[in-house]
Design a protein around this motif. Structure first.
Motif, PDB file in Angstrom:
ATOM      1  N   THR A   2      -7.385  -5.798  -0.747  1.00 51.92           N
ATOM      2  CA  THR A   2      -7.320  -7.254  -0.921  1.00 51.92           C
ATOM      3  C   THR A   2      -8.407  -7.741  -1.869  1.00 51.92           C
ATOM      4  N   GLU A   3      -9.608  -7.193  -1.702  1.00 50.50           N
ATOM      5  CA  GLU A   3     -10.727  -7.615  -2.544  1.00 50.50           C
ATOM      6  C   GLU A   3     -10.525  -7.185  -3.995  1.00 50.50           C
ATOM      7  N   VAL A   4     -10.048  -5.962  -4.207  1.00 49.76           N
ATOM      8  CA  VAL A   4      -9.808  -5.488  -5.570  1.00 49.76           C
ATOM      9  C   VAL A   4      -8.714  -6.316  -6.237  1.00 49.76           C
ATOM     10  N   ASP A   5      -7.656  -6.625  -5.520  1.00 44.52           N
ATOM     11  CA  ASP A   5      -6.567  -7.421  -6.090  1.00 44.52           C
ATOM     12  C   ASP A   5      -7.043  -8.817  -6.467  1.00 44.52           C
ATOM     13  N   ALA A   6      -7.833  -9.425  -5.604  1.00 39.91           N
ATOM     14  CA  ALA A   6      -8.307 -10.791  -5.848  1.00 39.91           C
ATOM     15  C   ALA A   6      -9.289 -10.869  -7.008  1.00 39.91           C
ATOM     16  N   THR A   7      -9.959  -9.778  -7.315  1.00 37.91           N
ATOM     17  CA  THR A   7     -10.965  -9.808  -8.382  1.00 37.91           C
ATOM     18  C   THR A   7     -10.463  -9.218  -9.692  1.00 37.91           C
ATOM     19  N   SER A  43     -18.661 -11.406  -9.079  1.00 36.52           N
ATOM     20  CA  SER A  43     -18.756 -10.989  -7.682  1.00 36.52           C
ATOM     21  C   SER A  43     -19.225  -9.542  -7.638  1.00 36.52           C
ATOM     22  N   MET A  66     -17.852  -7.002  -6.248  1.00 39.54           N
ATOM     23  CA  MET A  66     -16.739  -6.079  -6.477  1.00 39.54           C
ATOM     24  C   MET A  66     -16.385  -5.995  -7.960  1.00 39.54           C
ATOM     25  N   SER A 100      -6.917 -14.693 -10.031  1.00 34.46           N
ATOM     26  CA  SER A 100      -7.882 -13.606  -9.830  1.00 34.46           C
ATOM     27  C   SER A 100      -9.169 -13.918 -10.591  1.00 34.46           C
ATOM     28  N   GLU A 101     -10.232 -13.280 -10.172  1.00 35.76           N
ATOM     29  CA  GLU A 101     -11.523 -13.533 -10.815  1.00 35.76           C
ATOM     30  C   GLU A 101     -11.505 -13.166 -12.290  1.00 35.76           C
ATOM     31  N   ASP A 121      -8.906  -4.325   3.577  1.00 34.17           N
ATOM     32  CA  ASP A 121      -9.973  -5.195   3.079  1.00 34.17           C
ATOM     33  C   ASP A 121     -10.333  -4.844   1.632  1.00 34.17           C
ATOM     34  N   VAL A 122     -10.443  -3.548   1.345  1.00 32.37           N
ATOM     35  CA  VAL A 122     -10.780  -3.124  -0.019  1.00 32.37           C
ATOM     36  C   VAL A 122      -9.665  -3.488  -0.988  1.00 32.37           C
TER      37      VAL A 122
END
Length: 321
Positions: free
Chosen positions: A45-50, A74, A76, A58-59, A42-43
């Motif tokens: 995935t969230e770091v990669d997406a942001t 976000s 993160m 990505s963000e 989960d961590v």
């Protein structure tokens, strides 16, 4: 690089291939293995997406596509950016996220595995190998962490690679220990974070130029809290028509630092701080030992000839473990 040895049974350990490196998870309680794995993924995935500069969706990529406009962040990305700017200031901007243009100019414009594959192609040898210019400076980023807002000036790029990976290790270890209990180690390539109760004798960590190496390890050390990180010019590098390039950039010049240290390992209160200090040391070259001593950080410096220089309480590789 650094990698955890096996203080527990193999059933307590998970190894995953991600971001062209290996993610390692070790838990003290075998029953926590699967839920801890879920928390780690989960961590990541969230770091990669942001934070990924290799993903146009990505963000951070979407923010950079709209320069000069305030962007709401976000949680993160706000946290990663706040920590990135903190360590940038703490290192005197030797670790600076605005080196993006310089990194790209040297050829690191995609995932490192793809960079290496491209460099091996004869018709593309040397492509993108021209040195860049000095970084614009992280102080130009208008970030308000209290309201989670960022404005990036036109012409300024952001590369969070130097901090997002080590932040992810810290965050994953912290989440797993606080939500599930027990002791945990999270390793992402050369970045290792631990949380919760440590095993007897501490978490054993092998120190080497490459975390995947099974030989040529410099030594094995142990930590009971915080983090340990290794930065190396022997990995994440690629050949060009004008010589070898690697991923560590001196923000003052936009070039790879002068070849003084092959590998630097540092122990600190967090993996993020350890990684920032190790990277800054490679950039500093001859001035690194005095700077690290001033920070009070245990470190092992390996020069280009392979000689080891332990300092500030780091155990001598020639002595006892």
């Amino acid at each position: 690089m650094t990698t955890a040895t096996r203080p527990f049974a193999a059933t307590d350990r998970v190894d995953l291939e991600i971001w062209s490196t290996t993610a390692t998870l070790i838990v003290s309680d075998p029953g926590l293995r699967e839920p801890a794995r879920t928390e780690l993924l989960d961590v990541l995935t969230e770091v990669d997406a942001t934070c990924s500069r290799f993903r146009p969706d990505s963000e951070i990529s979407r923010i950079l596509a709209r320069p000069g406009r305030p962007a709401q962040l976000s949680p993160m990305l706000n946290a990663v950016l706040a920590q990135t700017l903190r360590v940038a200031a703490a290192t005197g901007y030797l670790v600076d996220p605005t080196v993006a243009a310089a990194v790209i100019a040297l050829g690191y414009d995609r995932d490192i595995a793809d960079v290496i594959d491209r460099a091996r192609a004869v018709d593309l040898l040397g492509a993108g190998a021209e040195p860049g210019s000095s970084a614009p400076g992280a102080w130009r980023l208008d970030h308000d962490p209290e309201v989670a807002r960022l404005t990036v000036p036109p012409g300024v790029g952001i590369d969070l690679g130097a901090t997002a990976k080590s932040y992810a290790a810290d965050e994953a270890a912290s989440r797993i220990a606080s939500r599930l209990g027990g002791g945990v180690l999270v390793g992402l390539g050369g970045d290792i974070a631990v949380a919760g109760p440590a095993p007897a004798g501490g978490w054993r960590i092998a120190v080497a130029d490459d975390h995947r190496a099974t030989v040529a390890q410099h030594q094995t050390v142990s930590i009971t809290s915080g983090g340990l990180a290794t930065s190396s010019t022997a990995t994440r590098r690629w050949s060009t028509a004008t010589g070898w390039r690697h991923h560590i950039i001196d923000p003052r010049t936009g070039r790879n630092p002068a070849p003084r240290w092959r590998t630097v390992s540092v122990a600190a209160a967090t993996c993020l701080d350890a990684n920032a200090a190790a990277t800054a040391a490679i950039v500093l070259g001859d001035a690194a030992p005095d700077w690290l001593a001033g920070q009070g950080l245990p470190a092992l410096l390996i020069d280009v000839d392979g000689s080891a220089h332990p300092m500030a309480g780091w155990p001598d590789p020639a002595g006892t473990r």
